[in-house]
Scaffold this motif. Sequence first.
Motif, mmCIF file in Angstrom:
data_model
loop_
_atom_site.group_PDB
_atom_site.id
_atom_site.type_symbol
_atom_site.label_atom_id
_atom_site.label_comp_id
_atom_site.label_asym_id
_atom_site.label_seq_id
_atom_site.Cartn_x
_atom_site.Cartn_y
_atom_site.Cartn_z
ATOM 1 N N SER A 260 -1.262 -1.647 -12.971
ATOM 2 C CA SER A 260 -2.149 -1.584 -11.877
ATOM 3 C C SER A 260 -2.638 -0.467 -11.297
ATOM 4 O O SER A 260 -2.042 0.579 -11.180
ATOM 5 N N ILE A 261 -3.993 -0.472 -11.104
ATOM 6 C CA ILE A 261 -4.548 0.807 -10.526
ATOM 7 C C ILE A 261 -4.195 1.328 -9.315
ATOM 8 O O ILE A 261 -4.208 2.303 -8.880
ATOM 9 N N SER A 262 -3.491 0.234 -8.653
ATOM 10 C CA SER A 262 -3.065 0.414 -7.177
ATOM 11 C C SER A 262 -1.452 0.894 -7.117
ATOM 12 O O SER A 262 -0.886 0.984 -5.772
ATOM 13 N N THR A 263 -0.892 0.911 -8.288
ATOM 14 C CA THR A 263 0.680 1.150 -8.152
ATOM 15 C C THR A 263 0.941 2.540 -7.495
ATOM 16 O O THR A 263 0.333 3.202 -7.570
ATOM 17 N N ASN A 264 2.178 2.524 -6.957
ATOM 18 C CA ASN A 264 2.829 3.715 -6.414
ATOM 19 C C ASN A 264 3.736 4.444 -7.801
ATOM 20 O O ASN A 264 4.119 5.558 -7.362
ATOM 21 N N ASP B 170 3.253 -6.009 -4.083
ATOM 22 C CA ASP B 170 1.819 -5.863 -3.691
ATOM 23 C C ASP B 170 1.031 -4.631 -4.543
ATOM 24 O O ASP B 170 -0.047 -4.992 -4.556
ATOM 25 N N LEU B 171 1.884 -3.615 -4.806
ATOM 26 C CA LEU B 171 1.074 -2.412 -5.470
ATOM 27 C C LEU B 171 1.104 -2.896 -6.930
ATOM 28 O O LEU B 171 0.401 -1.919 -7.762
#
Length: 156
Positions: free
Chosen positions: A132-136, A126-127
Amino acid sequence: MLKYDSYDIVLQEIPDEVSLCLTITGCQLACEGCHSEHLWNPENGTELTHDIFRNLITKYKKTITCVLFMGGEWVDSELIALISMTKREKLKVGLYTGLNEKQMKRKHPILLENLDYLKTGKWIADLGGLNSISTNQVLKDLTTGRILNGYFLNNK
């Protein structure tokens, strides 16, 4: 024993480096949504002996600037020996791990001290990944402390 599933010469894993990338088997994280579940089994793959590794370095030394291990921290003493061989050839070293940097400092401090690049972060679908800007996940140049994630985003 350290085993590898495959290797390739890659241009995009570490910015500004041409890397000999080795995919190591025996990953213990078993991330949900992993696209490489066959890498979880430590019985899979071929033993990465010093001779095999030395032959790969010799074969590609004029092409590569870095050696990248996709996993392997769970056999850190063997990985450190391969990193030492790499450093003697004046090549940089990177590691991709699902652990975070704090866990690496606690569990594998000597390994961490010998790396030039470190990608951390368990795969969370999901990240997303580094694009992806939302990656962990974080890709860090350990020699400068610089975070390299921006290289993977379209807007840099």
